[in-house]
Scaffold this active site. Structure first.
Site, short mmCIF file in Angstrom:
data_model
loop_
_atom_site.label_atom_id
_atom_site.label_comp_id
_atom_site.label_asym_id
_atom_site.label_seq_id
_atom_site.Cartn_x
_atom_site.Cartn_y
_atom_site.Cartn_z
CG ASP A 31 109.59 21.84 85.54
OD1 ASP A 31 109.55 20.61 85.36
OD2 ASP A 31 110.08 22.36 86.56
CB ALA A 72 103.14 14.92 90.84
CE1 TYR A 138 103.86 10.87 94.48
CE2 TYR A 138 104.53 8.61 94.95
CZ TYR A 138 104.33 9.64 94.05
OH TYR A 138 104.57 9.43 92.72
CG PHE A 166 103.72 -0.58 89.11
CD1 PHE A 166 102.58 -0.05 88.50
CD2 PHE A 166 103.52 -1.40 90.20
CE1 PHE A 166 101.29 -0.36 88.94
CE2 PHE A 166 102.24 -1.74 90.65
CZ PHE A 166 101.13 -1.21 90.02
CG LEU A 185 117.30 0.52 94.94
CD1 LEU A 185 118.11 0.66 96.22
CD2 LEU A 185 116.39 -0.69 95.02
CG PHE A 203 115.66 2.37 103.46
CD1 PHE A 203 116.46 2.89 104.46
CD2 PHE A 203 115.57 3.06 102.26
CE1 PHE A 203 117.17 4.07 104.27
CE2 PHE A 203 116.27 4.24 102.06
CZ PHE A 203 117.07 4.74 103.06
#
Ligand code: UDP
Length: 319
Positions: A31, A72, A138, A166, A185, A203
Site C-alpha cells: 500500500d 484503487a 470511476y 455494492f 454516507l 444529495f
C-alpha cells in the site's frame, strides 16, 4: 497460500486481510499509504509500502500464489473532477500489477471493482449479465480493468475473478473503513451523530424512488471479506468470472439517518442539496451467482447491524 494484497490500509482491505490471516494464509500487504493508515494493517501480515506501479519489486522472487488487488481510487466525485488520476492509478496501475504477476507461480488474481461498472441500470435488480455502461470515470476505470483481467485470463495468463461489490458498510472488530477525507454516507451520518458535522447533506430528492432519494444495496464489509476465501480456491488458469456481492436489498439515502438515529440515539439534522454529479439513482444486486459460485452466504445483511458495527469500531464515536 502465499498472498499479496494490494491496498489494505484503511479500507475494506484491512478486513479482507484479517479474514485471510484467520484462514491460515500468509499475507503481504502492499500500500502506498496515500489514502490509508499503516496501523490498520492487521498484525500477522507483512507490510511493504509503495505505489501500485512498482509492485514488481515485491512480487519478484517472493513466491506469491495469488494476488488480491484492492488498491484503487474509489471516489465518484473525485473521479469526475480528476479523471486522469483514475486512468493512471486504477487502469494503468492494475495493468502494471498484472504484468508483474507474469512471474511463474502467481497465477490467480482477485479484484474488487464496484457496481459503478453498471452505471444507471434500466433493470431493477442487477445481475452479472446486466449491460455495463458506466456513468462516471470511476466506473469506466473499473470496467477497463475488468475487461483487461478477462482478456488476460482468457489468454491463459492467470485465473481471475472480479468481485463487484455494492455499497460497503460495517466493521469487523477493530478493522473497518477509515478515510482521511470521508465521502461515504454511513460514516458521514455517524459523524453527524457525534457532532463532528452539523448536518447530513442528502444529495438529490428528485429520484423516481418511494422516498425520492437514491437507493443502494448495502453489504457488510465482513461478508465481502468472506467472499474472498472461496474465491481463492475457485478458479483454474484460463478461467475468468464476475460475481456481484450484494444483498438484493433496497435502502434509501433517507433510511440511513433513520438507522443511525436508532443505533446511536442521537438526532440527525439533514438538509437537501442538488444531485451529486455522476452518481446513479438505484443500485441493487442479485446475489444468486455469488451464492453458488463461489459458495458464499451473506451473514450480516441487516443495515442496522452494519451501522452498529461502525459505531462501535471508532471508539471516539461511541463515547
Ligand atoms: N450521499 C448523500 N450524502 C452524503 C454522502 C452520500 O446523500 O453526504 C448519497 C450518495 O449520493 C449516494 C449514497 O448516499 O446516493 C451513497 O453514497 P456513498 O458515497 O456512500 O456511495 P456511492 O453509492 O456514491 O458509491
Amino acid at each position: 497460500m502465499r498472498l499479496l494484497v494490494t491496498g489494505d490500509a484503511g479500507d475494506i482491505g484491512s478486513v479482507v486481510v484479517a479474514r485471510l490471516l484467520e484462514e491460515g494464509h500468509h499475507v503481504t500487504v502492499f500500500d502506498d499509504l496515500s489514502k490509508g493508515y499503516r496501523d490498520t494493517v492487521p498484525a500477522g501480515a507483512r507490510f511493504e509500502q509503495g505505489r501500485i506501479h512498482d509492485t514488481a519489486r515485491v512480487i519478484d522472487g517472493a513466491g506469491f500464489e495469488a494476488v488480491v488487488h484492492l488498491a484503487a481510487f474509489s471516489r465518484v466525485g473525485e473521479s469526475v473532477e480528476h479523471p486522469a488520476r483514475y486512468e493512471e492509478n486504477n487502469v494503468l496501475g492494475t495493468a502494471r500489477l498484472c504484468n508483474a504477476t507474469q512471474t511463474p507461480g502467481v497465477n490467480k488474481i482477485i479484484i474488487s471493482p464496484t457496481a459503478a461498472v453498471y452505471g444507471e441500470p434500466v433493470v431493477a435488480i442487477i445481475t452479472e449479465e446486466t449491460k455495463t455502461a458506466p456513468v462516471n470515470p470511476y466506473g469506466s476505470s473499473n470496467l477497463a480493468l475488468d475487461n483487461d483481467l478477462a482478456r488476460r485470463a482468457h489468454a491463459g495468463e492467470c485465473a481471475a475473478i472480479n468481485l463487484h461489490h455494492f455499497n460497503v458498510a460495517g466493521a469487523y472488530g477493530s478493522y473497518g473503513e477509515r478515510h482521511r477525507q470521508e465521502t461515504h454516507l454511513v460514516p458521514i451520518a455517524l459523524e453527524v451523530a457525534t457532532g463532528k458535522r452539523a448536518s447530513l447533506t442528502i444529495f438529490g430528492d428528485d429520484f423516481p424512488t418511494s422516498d425520492v432519494t437514491r437507493v443502494r444495496d448495502y453489504i457488510h464489509v465482513r461478508d465481502i471479506a468472506n467472499a474472498h476465501v472461496p474465491a481463492l480456491a475457485a478458479q483454474e488458469v484460463g478461467q475468468h468470472d464476475i460475481v456481484n456481492l450484494g444483498n438484493c436489498s433496497r435502502f434509501s439515502v433517507q433510511d440511513v439517518p433513520e438507522a443511525v438515529r436508532n443505533v446511536t440515539g442521537h438526532l440527525l439534522p439533514t438538509k437537501i442539496s442538488p444531485r451529486r454529479a455522476g452518481a446513479p439513482g438505484v443500485l441493487v444486486a442479485s446475489n444468486e451467482r455469488a451464492r453458488t459460485h463461489p459458495v458464499w452466504i451473506p451473514e450480516l445483511p441487516d443495515v442496522t447491524t452494519m451501522v452498529e458495527n461502525v459505531w462501535r469500531f471508532v471508539p471516539e464515536r461511541a463515547a
